[in-house]
Design a protein around this motif. Structure first.
Motif, PDB file in Angstrom:
ATOM      1  N   VAL A 105      -5.244  -2.613   4.646  1.00  0.00           N
ATOM      2  CA  VAL A 105      -4.286  -1.876   3.821  1.00  0.00           C
ATOM      3  C   VAL A 105      -4.750  -0.437   3.631  1.00  0.00           C
ATOM      4  CG1 VAL A 105      -3.184  -1.735   1.551  1.00  0.00           C
ATOM      5  CG2 VAL A 105      -3.493  -3.950   2.643  1.00  0.00           C
ATOM      6  N   ILE A 106      -6.002  -0.272   3.245  1.00  0.00           N
ATOM      7  CA  ILE A 106      -6.553   1.054   2.960  1.00  0.00           C
ATOM      8  C   ILE A 106      -7.989   1.104   3.453  1.00  0.00           C
ATOM      9  CG2 ILE A 106      -7.333   0.406   0.632  1.00  0.00           C
ATOM     10  CD1 ILE A 106      -6.491   3.244  -0.279  1.00  0.00           C
ATOM     11  N   PHE A 107      -8.380   2.284   3.931  1.00  0.00           N
ATOM     12  CA  PHE A 107      -9.750   2.536   4.367  1.00  0.00           C
ATOM     13  C   PHE A 107     -10.284   3.764   3.619  1.00  0.00           C
ATOM     14  CE2 PHE A 107      -7.310   1.059   8.113  1.00  0.00           C
ATOM     15  CZ  PHE A 107      -7.900  -0.184   8.269  1.00  0.00           C
ATOM     16  N   LYS A 108     -11.539   4.073   3.811  1.00  0.00           N
ATOM     17  CA  LYS A 108     -12.076   5.294   3.227  1.00  0.00           C
ATOM     18  C   LYS A 108     -11.344   6.494   3.805  1.00  0.00           C
ATOM     19  CE  LYS A 108     -16.345   7.809   2.278  1.00  0.00           C
ATOM     20  NZ  LYS A 108     -17.824   7.840   2.445  1.00  0.00           N
ATOM     21  N   ASN A 109     -10.611   7.198   2.959  1.00  0.00           N
ATOM     22  CA  ASN A 109      -9.847   8.397   3.344  1.00  0.00           C
ATOM     23  C   ASN A 109      -8.776   8.132   4.388  1.00  0.00           C
ATOM     24  OD1 ASN A 109     -11.427   9.938   1.579  1.00  0.00           O
ATOM     25  ND2 ASN A 109     -12.927  10.403   3.171  1.00  0.00           N
ATOM     26  N   SER A 110      -8.298   6.902   4.466  1.00  0.00           N
ATOM     27  CA  SER A 110      -7.258   6.594   5.449  1.00  0.00           C
ATOM     28  C   SER A 110      -6.476   5.364   4.977  1.00  0.00           C
ATOM     29  CB  SER A 110      -7.876   6.345   6.826  1.00  0.00           C
ATOM     30  OG  SER A 110      -6.866   6.222   7.817  1.00  0.00           O
ATOM     31  N   ILE A 111      -5.476   4.985   5.766  1.00  0.00           N
ATOM     32  CA  ILE A 111      -4.667   3.802   5.469  1.00  0.00           C
ATOM     33  C   ILE A 111      -4.427   3.026   6.758  1.00  0.00           C
ATOM     34  CG2 ILE A 111      -3.523   4.845   3.472  1.00  0.00           C
ATOM     35  CD1 ILE A 111      -1.095   5.381   5.286  1.00  0.00           C
ATOM     36  N   GLY A 112      -3.876   1.827   6.630  1.00  0.00           N
ATOM     37  CA  GLY A 112      -3.635   0.983   7.789  1.00  0.00           C
ATOM     38  C   GLY A 112      -2.498   1.489   8.670  1.00  0.00           C
ATOM     39  N   ARG A 113      -2.531   1.074   9.916  1.00  0.00           N
ATOM     40  CA  ARG A 113      -1.446   1.398  10.849  1.00  0.00           C
ATOM     41  C   ARG A 113      -0.185   0.632  10.476  1.00  0.00           C
ATOM     42  NH1 ARG A 113      -3.693   0.612  16.884  1.00  0.00           N
ATOM     43  NH2 ARG A 113      -1.462   0.923  17.279  1.00  0.00           N
ATOM     44  N   THR A 114       0.943   1.228  10.808  1.00  0.00           N
ATOM     45  CA  THR A 114       2.217   0.556  10.542  1.00  0.00           C
ATOM     46  C   THR A 114       3.116   0.534  11.773  1.00  0.00           C
ATOM     47  OG1 THR A 114       3.137   2.635   9.680  1.00  0.00           O
ATOM     48  CG2 THR A 114       2.200   1.090   8.076  1.00  0.00           C
ATOM     49  N   ASP A 115       2.519   0.743  12.956  1.00  0.00           N
ATOM     50  CA  ASP A 115       3.314   0.770  14.186  1.00  0.00           C
ATOM     51  C   ASP A 115       3.319  -0.567  14.921  1.00  0.00           C
ATOM     52  OD1 ASP A 115       0.586   1.093  14.712  1.00  0.00           O
ATOM     53  OD2 ASP A 115       0.913   2.333  16.483  1.00  0.00           O
ATOM     54  N   PHE A 116       2.785  -1.613  14.294  1.00  0.00           N
ATOM     55  CA  PHE A 116       2.861  -2.955  14.865  1.00  0.00           C
ATOM     56  C   PHE A 116       4.188  -3.602  14.461  1.00  0.00           C
ATOM     57  CE2 PHE A 116      -1.863  -2.500  14.309  1.00  0.00           C
ATOM     58  CZ  PHE A 116      -2.181  -2.523  15.667  1.00  0.00           C
ATOM     59  N   PRO A 117       4.583  -4.701  15.130  1.00  0.00           N
ATOM     60  CA  PRO A 117       5.820  -5.389  14.735  1.00  0.00           C
ATOM     61  C   PRO A 117       5.848  -5.727  13.248  1.00  0.00           C
ATOM     62  CG  PRO A 117       5.058  -6.241  16.835  1.00  0.00           C
ATOM     63  CD  PRO A 117       3.984  -5.311  16.341  1.00  0.00           C
ATOM     64  N   LYS A 118       6.941  -5.396  12.594  1.00  0.00           N
ATOM     65  CA  LYS A 118       7.200  -5.639  11.168  1.00  0.00           C
ATOM     66  C   LYS A 118       6.284  -4.845  10.246  1.00  0.00           C
ATOM     67  CE  LYS A 118       9.281 -10.215  11.824  1.00  0.00           C
ATOM     68  NZ  LYS A 118       9.358 -11.596  11.309  1.00  0.00           N
ATOM     69  N   GLY A 119       5.626  -3.815  10.782  1.00  0.00           N
ATOM     70  CA  GLY A 119       4.905  -2.890   9.924  1.00  0.00           C
ATOM     71  C   GLY A 119       5.872  -1.880   9.332  1.00  0.00           C
ATOM     72  N   ASP A 120       5.530  -1.310   8.184  1.00  0.00           N
ATOM     73  CA  ASP A 120       6.420  -0.345   7.540  1.00  0.00           C
ATOM     74  C   ASP A 120       5.602   0.587   6.657  1.00  0.00           C
ATOM     75  OD1 ASP A 120       9.418   0.298   6.842  1.00  0.00           O
ATOM     76  OD2 ASP A 120       8.341   0.247   4.930  1.00  0.00           O
ATOM     77  N   HIS A 121       5.683   1.879   6.928  1.00  0.00           N
ATOM     78  CA  HIS A 121       4.846   2.856   6.235  1.00  0.00           C
ATOM     79  C   HIS A 121       5.174   2.933   4.743  1.00  0.00           C
ATOM     80  CE1 HIS A 121       2.394   6.471   5.720  1.00  0.00           C
ATOM     81  NE2 HIS A 121       3.404   6.965   5.014  1.00  0.00           N
ATOM     82  N   ALA A 122       6.454   3.026   4.419  1.00  0.00           N
ATOM     83  CA  ALA A 122       6.840   3.151   3.009  1.00  0.00           C
ATOM     84  C   ALA A 122       6.405   1.925   2.212  1.00  0.00           C
ATOM     85  CB  ALA A 122       8.348   3.353   2.894  1.00  0.00           C
ATOM     86  N   THR A 123       6.523   0.756   2.822  1.00  0.00           N
ATOM     87  CA  THR A 123       6.096  -0.482   2.158  1.00  0.00           C
ATOM     88  C   THR A 123       4.586  -0.480   1.943  1.00  0.00           C
ATOM     89  OG1 THR A 123       7.932  -1.707   3.128  1.00  0.00           O
ATOM     90  CG2 THR A 123       6.079  -2.999   2.329  1.00  0.00           C
ATOM     91  N   LEU A 124       3.847   0.005   2.927  1.00  0.00           N
ATOM     92  CA  LEU A 124       2.387   0.072   2.800  1.00  0.00           C
ATOM     93  C   LEU A 124       1.978   0.987   1.648  1.00  0.00           C
ATOM     94  CD1 LEU A 124      -0.417  -0.685   4.002  1.00  0.00           C
ATOM     95  CD2 LEU A 124      -0.266   1.421   5.328  1.00  0.00           C
ATOM     96  N   ILE A 125       2.579   2.161   1.568  1.00  0.00           N
ATOM     97  CA  ILE A 125       2.246   3.096   0.497  1.00  0.00           C
ATOM     98  C   ILE A 125       2.571   2.484  -0.866  1.00  0.00           C
ATOM     99  CG2 ILE A 125       2.760   5.343  -0.518  1.00  0.00           C
ATOM    100  CD1 ILE A 125       1.057   5.442   2.042  1.00  0.00           C
ATOM    101  N   GLU A 126       3.700   1.795  -0.967  1.00  0.00           N
ATOM    102  CA  GLU A 126       4.064   1.129  -2.215  1.00  0.00           C
ATOM    103  C   GLU A 126       3.038   0.058  -2.586  1.00  0.00           C
ATOM    104  OE1 GLU A 126       7.883  -1.186  -4.263  1.00  0.00           O
ATOM    105  OE2 GLU A 126       7.899  -0.700  -2.132  1.00  0.00           O
ATOM    106  N   SER A 127       2.584  -0.703  -1.579  1.00  0.00           N
ATOM    107  CA  SER A 127       1.562  -1.727  -1.832  1.00  0.00           C
ATOM    108  C   SER A 127       0.279  -1.099  -2.359  1.00  0.00           C
ATOM    109  CB  SER A 127       1.268  -2.502  -0.551  1.00  0.00           C
ATOM    110  OG  SER A 127       2.361  -3.287  -0.141  1.00  0.00           O
ATOM    111  N   ILE A 128      -0.139  -0.003  -1.740  1.00  0.00           N
ATOM    112  CA  ILE A 128      -1.364   0.672  -2.170  1.00  0.00           C
ATOM    113  C   ILE A 128      -1.223   1.164  -3.608  1.00  0.00           C
ATOM    114  CG2 ILE A 128      -2.824   2.693  -1.789  1.00  0.00           C
ATOM    115  CD1 ILE A 128      -2.188   2.359   1.239  1.00  0.00           C
ATOM    116  N   GLN A 129      -0.102   1.807  -3.897  1.00  0.00           N
ATOM    117  CA  GLN A 129       0.098   2.366  -5.233  1.00  0.00           C
ATOM    118  C   GLN A 129       0.135   1.270  -6.297  1.00  0.00           C
ATOM    119  OE1 GLN A 129       0.054   5.471  -6.039  1.00  0.00           O
ATOM    120  NE2 GLN A 129       0.522   6.635  -4.201  1.00  0.00           N
TER     121      GLN A 129
END
Length: 209
Positions: free
Chosen positions: A152-176
């Motif tokens: 989900v999150i790394f040091k100064n970075s975040i996970g990729r969202t270009d895999f099947p069923k990945g979604d950038h906005a959803t990832l950011i919401e999860s992190i927040q």
């Protein structure tokens, strides 16, 4: 909860060995491969593994799960059921990324938001954090202010969202909502790279500032 990070596979995935010091009961989080290294760490500490925990079902996190669970006669808990298609695709993933041949499996228990996991006398909270994969979960040890956050999150970075069923906005919401809501001094154990803290990522991570 005590822990040891065991980097595995060519992806240097942070498999984590967790254990309760009082009972010596242990859990293995995200055994992507290199099973011999994982078992050696278990034996060195004279632990009894009761379960394998999965944050998500990408091959570098789940590749050794079926074989390890069979050899250790332990349960598999996680991820969320939305990652079932990734588990079913593990044989294809192993071919694509040139991993040893692996089999799919059915977890003993699918995990949901708010579930609790016991490891000996210790308790972990499950938080559902989709975005990198739809069924990604994280494990939070509130007593020790520790969270295993997978990809989900790394040091100064975040996970990729270009895999099947990945979604950038959803990832950011999860992190927040699920990670940055933890106390600032909570240690984060990511799936790759060094550990960090919630406060450090709030201050320095360019993807979420």
């Amino acid at each position: 909860m005590n822990y040891q990070i065991i980097p595995v596979t060519d992806f240097m995935q942070n498999c984590t060995l967790l254990w309760c010091e009082q009972s010596k009961e242990a859990a293995i989080v995200d055994p992507g491969g290199d099973m011999e290294q994982i078992i050696a760490a278990v034996e060195q500490r004279q632990l009894k593994v009761s379960k394998i925990l999965l944050t998500h079902a990408h091959i570098d996190h789940a590749g050794a799960t079926a074989k390890l669970a069979a050899d250790l006669t332990c349960d598999i808990e996680g991820p969320h059921q939305e990652d079932k298609f990734w588990i079913d695709a593990l044989p294809q993933q192993s071919q694509m990324f040139r991993f040893p041949k692996v089999d799919g499996f059915t977890p003993t228990r699918w995990l949901q938001q708010g579930d609790q996991i016991t490891v000996g006398k210790r308790v972990l909270e499950v938080r559902h954090c989709p975005g990198h994969t739809p069924g990604h979960v994280i494990f939070v040890d509130h007593d020790n202010q520790l969270a295993i956050v997978g990809d989900v999150i790394f040091k100064n970075s975040i996970g990729r969202t270009d895999f099947p069923k990945g979604d950038h906005a959803t990832l950011i919401e999860s992190i927040q909502q699920q990670i940055l809501s933890l106390p600032a001094d909570t240690t984060l154990l990511p799936g790759h790279g060094p550990t960090t803290t919630v406060g450090q990522e709030q201050r320095q991570n360019p993807y979420i500032r």
